[in-house]
Design an enzyme around this catalytic site. Structure first.
Site, PDB file in Angstrom:
ATOM      1  N   LYS A 185      54.851  21.253-122.086  1.00  9.52           N
ATOM      2  CA  LYS A 185      55.669  20.115-121.641  1.00  9.52           C
ATOM      3  C   LYS A 185      57.093  20.614-121.413  1.00  9.52           C
ATOM      4  O   LYS A 185      57.586  21.475-122.158  1.00  9.52           O
ATOM      5  CB  LYS A 185      55.627  19.024-122.721  1.00  9.52           C
TER       6      LYS A 185
ATOM      7  N   SER B 131      54.954   9.824-122.663  1.00  8.78           N
ATOM      8  CA  SER B 131      55.714  10.624-121.744  1.00  8.78           C
ATOM      9  C   SER B 131      55.083  11.971-121.389  1.00  8.78           C
ATOM     10  O   SER B 131      55.473  12.578-120.401  1.00  8.78           O
ATOM     11  CB  SER B 131      57.109  10.876-122.334  1.00  8.78           C
TER      12      SER B 131
ATOM     13  N   SER C 173      53.662   9.448-127.329  1.00  9.47           N
ATOM     14  CA  SER C 173      53.626  10.222-126.082  1.00  9.47           C
ATOM     15  C   SER C 173      52.582  11.326-125.995  1.00  9.47           C
ATOM     16  O   SER C 173      52.430  11.936-124.938  1.00  9.47           O
ATOM     17  CB  SER C 173      54.989  10.836-125.802  1.00  9.47           C
TER      18      SER C 173
HETATM   19  N1  GLN Z   1      56.680   5.427-124.858  1.00  6.42           N
HETATM   20  C1  GLN Z   1      57.568   5.620-125.963  1.00  6.42           C
HETATM   21  C2  GLN Z   1      58.997   5.590-125.499  1.00  6.42           C
HETATM   22  O1  GLN Z   1      59.173   5.324-124.375  1.00  6.42           O
HETATM   23  C3  GLN Z   1      57.229   6.876-126.678  1.00  6.42           C
HETATM   24  C4  GLN Z   1      57.828   8.062-126.092  1.00  6.42           C
HETATM   25  C5  GLN Z   1      57.473   9.309-126.835  1.00  6.42           C
HETATM   26  O2  GLN Z   1      56.625   9.310-127.711  1.00  6.42           O
HETATM   27  N2  GLN Z   1      58.177  10.369-126.493  1.00  6.42           N
HETATM   28  O3  GLN Z   1      59.908   5.795-126.224  1.00  6.42           O
END
Ligand code: GLN
Length: 480
Positions: A71, A146, A170
């Site tokens: 990532k 994400s 995420s």
């Molecule tokens: N969807 C969550 C957010 O927008 C989690 C993001 C993540 O785990 N990096 O913060």
């Protein structure tokens, strides 16, 4: 060589490739070429990779050149690291993240850097500053976020495995949307050194693989104590793979009643309940449990995560990394750089977090959120007095269409309703495929474990994969 259909029931590509190279069935270079040609063929369609490594070289080690996707919030000394943000465009870090150097010295080959929501903020990958990522099961749908690039690349077979990060879901949410196995380890199990911080008390690096067996293999390489991360835990490292016995007799599974209520789609609910029944048939004991403070999790998360993000992202000011938009004096240069470099969602979070931390509001918002966070942690402590594992859906629905939730940040935030509690409590959790919707989109089963009990959730996940074949299904268009 077909790592996805090799006659074994559980069919773990990493394990298959390692065995094949050791036995001389194919060479490391052939494996690299195989994945490179798939990336070449499919990446444009998916938008999974932001950068492709021009070099094939890898170090000597047990992974023998097997490709592992990264990532793009993991810093890499020879490849750009952008967090899918314009503010870091062209930034090449001077060092490797801890997990990257672990993999590098274990002989992994890095095919490139994977797309994500900007600074890991989002649930659909549509907040990448460069391009969205598409779901290999239906190109009109999002892959989740994400870590959408990591999930889509593993699901489409562009890499056998990848790393992502999970602050509020995420890893698990995109794993669920893309039909792969996503593991978020216990907070502190894997060093965050070199993971560009979003919310430091929640962030954790984890794995995307096709099976629990491969997750165990990869976790054993990336985990362990690291002095460069003050929150890295100095605890024993079990042999994760050795625990995968398939025997879950007597395993006590709690089903949180708060997770099976309004907002959960019928299809997801019945697939998850069926999966739990399958585990019961293998000897697990299942009972309902209550996590009474679950209803506050989303609110608490969006205060804690944005507060920490507003502080962590203060360093991107045009002086130190990436983009600089000069505008005469220092302050206007900061403003122009941040105004141009950050996308709308990142700005929204910085504003929310700054507000929550500001004098006069701190007690009402941030401090209160920390207090409720403790109550959420206590819910789990008391549930784990009786249960070994908590099982639940990973997400309320299957993957949604691109654009569907873009104009409504609140609906987007509700994507995390079942995943964020594990981050707030620092617990390990996994998502594995447990069915498909009528529209042929994957459904995920989430299992949450006690602190540092990754072995337990991996064992349950592996036991499930021994008796089901959801994890073997592959999106048609990307099949070999
Ligand atoms: N969807 C969550 C957010 O927008 C989690 C993001 C993540 O785990 N990096 O913060």
């Amino acid at each position: 060589m077909n790592p996805y259909n090799n006659g074994e029931h559980v069919c773990s590509p990493l394990r298959f490739l390692l065995k094949g190279i050791s036995a001389g069935d194919f060479s490391s270079q052939e494996v690299i070429d195989h994945y490179k040609s798939r990336i070449e063929k499919f990446n444009q369609k998916l938008g999974a990779f932001l950068f492709l490594n021009p070099s094939d070289s890898f170090e000597d080690g047990s992974l023998k050149g097997i490709p592992i996707g990264l990532k793009d919030n993991l810093v890499t000394k020879d490849m750009p690291t952008t967090c899918a943000s314009k503010i870091l465009k062209g930034y090449i870090p001077p060092y490797d993240a801890h997990v990257v150097s672990r993999l590098r010295s274990s002989g992994a080959w890095f095919p490139g850097k994977l797309n994500m929501d900007e600074f890991a903020m989002g649930s659909s990958n549509e907040y990448s500053a460069f391009s969205p990522v598409r779901n290999p099961w239906n190109l009109d749908c999002v892959p989740g976020g994400s870590s959408g690039g990591s999930a889509a690349s593993v699901a489409a077979g562009l890499v056998p495995a990848a790393l992502g990060s999970d602050t509020g879901g995420s890893i698990r949410q995109p794993a669920s949307f893309c039909g792969v196995t996503g593991l978020k380890p216990t907070y502190g199990r894997v060093s965050r050194y070199g993971l560009i911080a979003f919310a430091s008390s929640l962030d954790q690096i984890g794995t995307f693989t096709r099976t629990a067996e491969d997750a165990a293999l990869l976790l054993s390489i990336i985990s362990g104590h690291d002095q460069k991360d003050s929150t890295s835990a100095n605890v024993d490292l079990p042999d994760f793979s050795a625990q995968l016995t398939g025997n879950i007799k007597g395993l006590k599974i709690g089903l949180p009643k708060e997770y099976f209520s309004t907002g959960l789609s019928d299809e997801v609910e019945s697939a998850v309940k069926k999966a739990v029944t399958d585990l019961e048939k293998e000897g697990a004991v299942v009972e309902e449990v209550s996590l009474p403070h679950s209803k506050y999790a989303v609110a608490v998360y969006y205060l804690v995560a944005t507060a920490e993000a507003s502080s962590n992202l203060a360093r991107f000011d045009g002086m130190r990394y990436g983009l600089r938009v000069e505008d005469g004096a220092l302050i206007p240069t900061y403003e122009k750089t941040r105004g141009t470099g950050f996308g709308a969602e990142v700005k929204r979070r910085i504003m929310l977090g700054t507000y929550a931390l500001s004098a006069g509001y701190y007690d009402a918002f941030y401090k209160k959120a920390l207090q409720v966070r403790t109550l959420i942690q206590r819910d789990f402590i008391s549930a784990f007095e009786k249960f070994d594992i908590i099982a639940a859906p990973t997400t309320p629905t299957t993957a949604f269409k691109l654009g569907e939730n873009l104009s409504d940040p609140l609906t987007m935030y509700l994507q995390d309703i079942y995943t964020i509690s594990a981050n707030l409590a620092g617990l390990p959790a996994i998502s594995i495929p447990c069915g498909f919707s009528k529209e042929n989109l994957p459904i995920g089963l989430q299992m949450i474990g006690k602190p540092f009990a990754e072995s337990e959730i991996l064992k349950a996940a592996d036991a499930y994969q021994r008796i089901t074949d959801w994890h073997l299904r592959r999106p048609r268009e990307f099949d070999e």
